[in-house]
Scaffold this motif. Structure first.
Motif, PDB file in Angstrom:
ATOM      1  N   ALA A 182       0.834  -1.205   0.000  1.00  0.00           N
ATOM      2  CA  ALA A 182       0.000   0.000   0.000  1.00  0.00           C
ATOM      3  C   ALA A 182       0.871   1.259   0.000  1.00  0.00           C
ATOM      4  CB  ALA A 182      -0.945  -0.011   1.200  1.00  0.00           C
ATOM      5  N   THR A 183       1.926   1.236   0.780  1.00  0.00           N
ATOM      6  CA  THR A 183       2.839   2.382   0.831  1.00  0.00           C
ATOM      7  C   THR A 183       3.529   2.586  -0.512  1.00  0.00           C
ATOM      8  OG1 THR A 183       3.187   2.075   3.205  1.00  0.00           O
ATOM      9  CG2 THR A 183       4.862   3.332   2.009  1.00  0.00           C
ATOM     10  N   ALA A 184       4.051   1.508  -1.088  1.00  0.00           N
ATOM     11  CA  ALA A 184       4.736   1.603  -2.383  1.00  0.00           C
ATOM     12  C   ALA A 184       3.795   2.058  -3.490  1.00  0.00           C
ATOM     13  CB  ALA A 184       5.368   0.257  -2.747  1.00  0.00           C
ATOM     14  N   ALA A 185       2.517   1.657  -3.391  1.00  0.00           N
ATOM     15  CA  ALA A 185       1.537   2.007  -4.413  1.00  0.00           C
ATOM     16  C   ALA A 185       0.887   3.367  -4.173  1.00  0.00           C
ATOM     17  CB  ALA A 185       0.450   0.930  -4.471  1.00  0.00           C
ATOM     18  N   GLY A 186       0.992   3.856  -2.941  1.00  0.00           N
ATOM     19  CA  GLY A 186       0.352   5.132  -2.615  1.00  0.00           C
ATOM     20  C   GLY A 186      -1.159   5.032  -2.518  1.00  0.00           C
ATOM     21  N   VAL A 187      -1.642   3.874  -2.092  1.00  0.00           N
ATOM     22  CA  VAL A 187      -3.091   3.665  -1.941  1.00  0.00           C
ATOM     23  C   VAL A 187      -3.367   3.079  -0.553  1.00  0.00           C
ATOM     24  CG1 VAL A 187      -3.375   3.285  -4.431  1.00  0.00           C
ATOM     25  CG2 VAL A 187      -3.079   1.324  -2.916  1.00  0.00           C
ATOM     26  N   SER A 188      -4.645   2.951  -0.223  1.00  0.00           N
ATOM     27  CA  SER A 188      -5.005   2.382   1.076  1.00  0.00           C
ATOM     28  C   SER A 188      -4.819   0.867   1.064  1.00  0.00           C
ATOM     29  CB  SER A 188      -6.456   2.712   1.418  1.00  0.00           C
ATOM     30  OG  SER A 188      -7.326   1.943   0.611  1.00  0.00           O
ATOM     31  N   MET A 189      -4.631   0.310   2.248  1.00  0.00           N
ATOM     32  CA  MET A 189      -4.491  -1.144   2.358  1.00  0.00           C
ATOM     33  C   MET A 189      -5.773  -1.847   1.916  1.00  0.00           C
ATOM     34  SD  MET A 189      -2.146  -1.741   5.751  1.00  0.00           S
ATOM     35  CE  MET A 189      -3.062  -0.710   6.877  1.00  0.00           C
ATOM     36  N   ALA A 190      -6.940  -1.208   2.121  1.00  0.00           N
ATOM     37  CA  ALA A 190      -8.211  -1.805   1.729  1.00  0.00           C
ATOM     38  C   ALA A 190      -8.309  -2.001   0.214  1.00  0.00           C
ATOM     39  CB  ALA A 190      -9.368  -0.947   2.223  1.00  0.00           C
TER      40      ALA A 190
END
Length: 184
Positions: free
Chosen positions: A29-37
């Motif tokens: 999620a951090t690497a993608a810049g999105v939420s874990m959900a």
């Protein structure tokens, strides 16, 4: 890019940097810049996402390998020398894409990825058979042999690049095992 593509790119980065087993949902999620959900929404699970990212990376490697083999396409009448030249290109490709291979071997040791990876085996075998000049009838049997060689060469390269078999080593081994004259 959308969230799905960002997740695939983030998962790929994590696979190559941390490996399959050590990558967490938070890492992706951090690497993608999105939420874990977003992982659950788009892929259902971290494992499904990692396997999708690895499958995509492997397909891209296959496309690059096809280009490398086409660039090294030789018309040498000696079948074993042609074989050796092609396998030297494969070995070089493994070196250039070490991250794909390290992630592949890491994923193989996890039961949650095996089923998804197994589903891609027929496609991989057929692709390898075609890359090496086979046709539809060669896909299964030739693909099995090429895949066994590829996995073996890749594993040996990851362990010790200096002693991993070259194309000439493989061709000489085949000549010795089969007793086939190299000039056929």
């Amino acid at each position: 890019m959308g969230n799905r593509e960002d997740l695939l790119a983030g998962a790929r980065t994590c696979l190559f940097e941390k490996g399959y087993a050590r990558t967490t949902v938070r890492d992706i999620a951090t690497a993608a810049g999105v939420s874990m959900a977003a992982i659950g929404y788009h892929f259902g699970s971290k494992e499904a996402l990692l396997t999708a990212a690895l499958t995509e990376a492997t397909r891209e490697w296959g496309t690059e390998l096809a280009r490398a083999l086409a660039a090294n396409d030789v018309t040498d009448p000696d079948a074993l020398r042609r074989f050796a030249t092609r396998w030297d290109a494969v070995r070089e490709s493994i070196a250039d894409h070490r991250g794909v291979w390290a992630a592949t071997f890491d994923a193989l040791s996890h039961a949650d990825s095996r089923e998804q990876l197994a589903a891609t085996m027929p496609e991989a075998r057929a692709g390898l058979a075609r890359l090496f000049g086979g046709d539809a009838e060669d896909d299964r049997t030739a693909g099995l042999v090429y895949q066994a060689l590829l996995i073996g060469v890749a594993a040996q390269y990851l362990i010790d690049p200096e002693t991993a078999p070259t194309g000439s080593d493989l061709a000489d081994g085949l000549r010795r095992i089969t007793g086939v004259d190299a000039h056929r």
